[in-house]
Design an enzyme around this catalytic site. Structure first.
Site, PDB file in Angstrom:
ATOM      1  N   GLU A 126     -14.009 110.759 -40.150  1.00 55.61           N
ATOM      2  CA  GLU A 126     -14.310 109.496 -39.479  1.00 55.61           C
ATOM      3  C   GLU A 126     -12.987 108.800 -39.207  1.00 55.61           C
ATOM      4  O   GLU A 126     -12.074 108.857 -40.029  1.00 55.61           O
ATOM      5  CB  GLU A 126     -15.160 108.566 -40.363  1.00 55.61           C
ATOM      6  CG  GLU A 126     -16.633 108.889 -40.377  1.00 55.61           C
ATOM      7  CD  GLU A 126     -16.956 109.955 -41.390  1.00 55.61           C
ATOM      8  OE1 GLU A 126     -16.136 110.163 -42.316  1.00 55.61           O
ATOM      9  OE2 GLU A 126     -18.012 110.603 -41.261  1.00 55.61           O
ATOM     10  N   TYR A 153      -5.686 113.471 -33.829  1.00 57.01           N
ATOM     11  CA  TYR A 153      -6.805 114.420 -33.945  1.00 57.01           C
ATOM     12  C   TYR A 153      -7.097 115.120 -32.615  1.00 57.01           C
ATOM     13  O   TYR A 153      -7.362 116.326 -32.582  1.00 57.01           O
ATOM     14  CB  TYR A 153      -8.054 113.704 -34.472  1.00 57.01           C
ATOM     15  CG  TYR A 153      -7.825 113.014 -35.793  1.00 57.01           C
ATOM     16  CD1 TYR A 153      -7.163 113.663 -36.831  1.00 57.01           C
ATOM     17  CD2 TYR A 153      -8.243 111.703 -36.019  1.00 57.01           C
ATOM     18  CE1 TYR A 153      -6.924 113.033 -38.039  1.00 57.01           C
ATOM     19  CE2 TYR A 153      -8.017 111.066 -37.229  1.00 57.01           C
ATOM     20  CZ  TYR A 153      -7.350 111.736 -38.231  1.00 57.01           C
ATOM     21  OH  TYR A 153      -7.110 111.104 -39.421  1.00 57.01           O
TER      22      TYR A 153
HETATM   23  C1  LIG Z   1      -2.335 108.268 -38.197  1.00 57.55           C
HETATM   24  C2  LIG Z   1      -0.992 108.618 -38.850  1.00 57.55           C
HETATM   25  C3  LIG Z   1      -1.260 109.450 -40.108  1.00 57.55           C
HETATM   26  C4  LIG Z   1      -0.192 109.456 -37.837  1.00 57.55           C
HETATM   27  O1  LIG Z   1       1.011 109.886 -38.498  1.00 57.55           O
HETATM   28  P1  LIG Z   1       2.361 110.111 -37.677  1.00 57.55           P
HETATM   29  O2  LIG Z   1       3.324 110.761 -38.588  1.00 57.55           O
HETATM   30  O3  LIG Z   1       2.774 108.855 -37.019  1.00 57.55           O
HETATM   31  O4  LIG Z   1       1.833 111.156 -36.583  1.00 57.55           O
HETATM   32  P2  LIG Z   1       2.709 112.018 -35.548  1.00 57.55           P
HETATM   33  O5  LIG Z   1       4.097 111.467 -35.475  1.00 57.55           O
HETATM   34  O6  LIG Z   1       2.532 113.445 -35.859  1.00 57.55           O
HETATM   35  O7  LIG Z   1       2.002 111.654 -34.165  1.00 57.55           O
HETATM   36  C5  LIG Z   1       0.774 112.267 -33.794  1.00 57.55           C
HETATM   37  C6  LIG Z   1       0.366 111.769 -32.399  1.00 57.55           C
HETATM   38  O8  LIG Z   1      -0.082 110.429 -32.494  1.00 57.55           O
HETATM   39  C7  LIG Z   1       0.399 109.659 -31.368  1.00 57.55           C
HETATM   40  N1  LIG Z   1       1.246 108.579 -31.888  1.00 57.55           N
HETATM   41  C8  LIG Z   1       1.584 108.374 -33.190  1.00 57.55           C
HETATM   42  N2  LIG Z   1       2.341 107.258 -33.277  1.00 57.55           N
HETATM   43  C9  LIG Z   1       2.483 106.766 -32.027  1.00 57.55           C
HETATM   44  C10 LIG Z   1       3.154 105.637 -31.477  1.00 57.55           C
HETATM   45  N3  LIG Z   1       3.840 104.767 -32.262  1.00 57.55           N
HETATM   46  N4  LIG Z   1       3.084 105.444 -30.151  1.00 57.55           N
HETATM   47  C11 LIG Z   1       2.403 106.285 -29.350  1.00 57.55           C
HETATM   48  N5  LIG Z   1       1.742 107.403 -29.834  1.00 57.55           N
HETATM   49  C12 LIG Z   1       1.783 107.619 -31.135  1.00 57.55           C
HETATM   50  C13 LIG Z   1       1.114 110.655 -30.472  1.00 57.55           C
HETATM   51  O9  LIG Z   1       0.162 111.159 -29.547  1.00 57.55           O
HETATM   52  C14 LIG Z   1       1.522 111.739 -31.422  1.00 57.55           C
HETATM   53  O10 LIG Z   1       1.627 112.997 -30.872  1.00 57.55           O
HETATM   54  P3  LIG Z   1       2.885 113.405 -29.955  1.00 57.55           P
HETATM   55  O11 LIG Z   1       4.075 112.653 -30.477  1.00 57.55           O
HETATM   56  O12 LIG Z   1       3.012 114.880 -30.115  1.00 57.55           O
HETATM   57  O13 LIG Z   1       2.477 112.985 -28.597  1.00 57.55           O
HETATM   58  C15 LIG Z   1      -0.175 107.327 -39.177  1.00 57.55           C
HETATM   59  O14 LIG Z   1      -0.165 106.477 -38.048  1.00 57.55           O
HETATM   60  C16 LIG Z   1      -0.703 106.543 -40.374  1.00 57.55           C
HETATM   61  O15 LIG Z   1      -0.344 106.805 -41.516  1.00 57.55           O
HETATM   62  N6  LIG Z   1      -1.574 105.539 -40.127  1.00 57.55           N
HETATM   63  C17 LIG Z   1      -2.140 104.718 -41.211  1.00 57.55           C
HETATM   64  C18 LIG Z   1      -3.201 105.480 -41.983  1.00 57.55           C
HETATM   65  C19 LIG Z   1      -4.322 105.924 -41.072  1.00 57.55           C
HETATM   66  O16 LIG Z   1      -4.781 105.170 -40.227  1.00 57.55           O
HETATM   67  N7  LIG Z   1      -4.773 107.186 -41.249  1.00 57.55           N
HETATM   68  C20 LIG Z   1      -5.849 107.755 -40.461  1.00 57.55           C
HETATM   69  C21 LIG Z   1      -7.121 107.644 -41.227  1.00 57.55           C
HETATM   70  S1  LIG Z   1      -8.492 108.294 -40.295  1.00 57.55           S
END
Ligand SMILES: CC(C)(COP(=O)(O)OP(=O)(O)OC[C@H]1O[C@@H](n2cnc3c(N)ncnc32)[C@H](O)[C@@H]1OP(=O)(O)O)[C@@H](O)C(=O)NCCC(=O)NCCS
Length: 146
Positions: free
Chosen positions: A106, A118
């Protein structure tokens, strides 16, 4: 970031991140939930280490016919550097080895970055759970079929 290392999460890893969990991970869980998850035999958690500090964690919950991603979080100052993608890739590899047919989660309908992560890995948006978070915010149900 190509020097990220992935390990199984232990209780001592939990104690390492507990003091900074709220301020630096800014995650939707209470730390007590993460600790209980580590003690749950149906769950498996991994951490991402960079320069010997924990910069992310993620976990799954294994049920009879499906695997659920329970959480994935990256330290605020390290986001958008590919660490979430490395964690998710590892969860997918772990899940495929468990011989199940799908991986479900979710995600808050407002959490655009998580949804992008995702979608990038082929998850499909299968529907909505109304008021899933705290009885107020909606969640999308997203599934990856192997
Ligand atoms: C969701 C989360 C885990 C993603 O982690 P992350 O290390 O930033 O992810 P990535 O750097 O691998 O980015 C994955 C994709 O997300 C998008 N993205 C992530 N951060 C972004 C930003 N600041 N701006 C635009 N796109 C973004 C991009 O599409 C990216 O893929 P790409 O760079 O290949 O195009 C992180 O934002 C987080 O910890 N959020 C808080 C906890 C949370 O909400 N978890 C999800 C629970 S369901």
């Amino acid at each position: 970031m190509n020097n990220i290392q992935i390990f199984t999460m232990s209780l001592s890893d939990f104690y390492e991140i507990e003091p900074i969990y709220n301020s630096e991970f800014d995650d939707f869980w209470e730390t007590s939930i993460l600790k209980a998850e580590l003690e749950n035999t149906n769950s498996k958690y991994i951490i991402a280490r960079l320069d010997n500090q924990i910069v992310g964690f993620a976990g799954i919950w294994i049920s009879v016919d499906d695997i659920h991603i329970t959480n994935i979080a990256v330290k605020k100052s390290y986001r958008n550097n590919g660490i979430g993608s490395i964690l998710l890739e590892n969860l997918i590899i772990m899940s495929k080895k468990l011989n199940k047919s799908s991986l479900t989660l979710e995600v808050n309908t407002k959490n655009i970055y998580a949804q992008k992560l995702y979608l990038k890995f082929g998850f499909k948006n299968l529907g909505i759970r109304k008021k899933y978070y705290n009885g107020t915010e909606d969640a999308y149900i997203m599934t990856l079929y192997f």
